[in-house]
Write a protein that holds these residues in place. Structure first.
Motif: not given
Length: 134
Positions: A81-94
């Motif tokens: 699914e991913l490659s070097q240079g892709d953006a990885f996104i997580l939601k900050n729960p706070a």
């Protein structure tokens, strides 16, 4: 106002001997046209349909934990699914806001490294993730 001939030509289109004058091309206009064509072809070669880059977020498979700049996945498919240079996104729960990091390298389907640590801890509970292809 000048004379117009039956064939639609104007008197100013002919020289004193009756021969049709050649029109001068503006080099400035042709350079601008060439520049526009070059920019358009560059944009379309690195873009999606319609000349637009695909910046849409996609939901990743599985869930992740992170510690510092290492992300560990559970039931993830990082390699496909991913490659070097892709953006990885997580939601900050706070804050309930997305945080984005750049993928530095992927070591397996369940492990990757990101450019910098997220501002929140996520070592005890897993969370879903999103990504944007570079």
């Amino acid at each position: 106002m000048g004379l117009t001939f039956k064939n639609g030509g104007k008197a100013s289109d002919y020289d004193a001997t009756g021969k049709k004058k050649k029109k001068k091309k503006s080099h400035k206009k042709s350079k601008e046209s060439s520049k526009h064509t070059q920019e358009t072809s560059t944009a379309s070669s690195s873009s999606g349909p319609g000349g637009q880059a695909d910046m849409s977020q996609k939901r990743g498979t599985g869930s992740v934990f992170h510690s510092s700049t290492i992300v560990t996945g559970q039931d993830t498919r990082f390699l496909s699914e991913l490659s070097q240079g892709d953006a990885f996104i997580l939601k900050n729960p706070a804050t309930n806001k997305d945080e984005m990091r750049v993928i530095r390298f992927i070591t397996s389907d369940s492990s990757l490294a990101i450019s910098s640590a997220f501002s929140f801890a996520c070592s005890s509970s897993s969370s879903s993730f999103k990504y944007v292809k570079a």
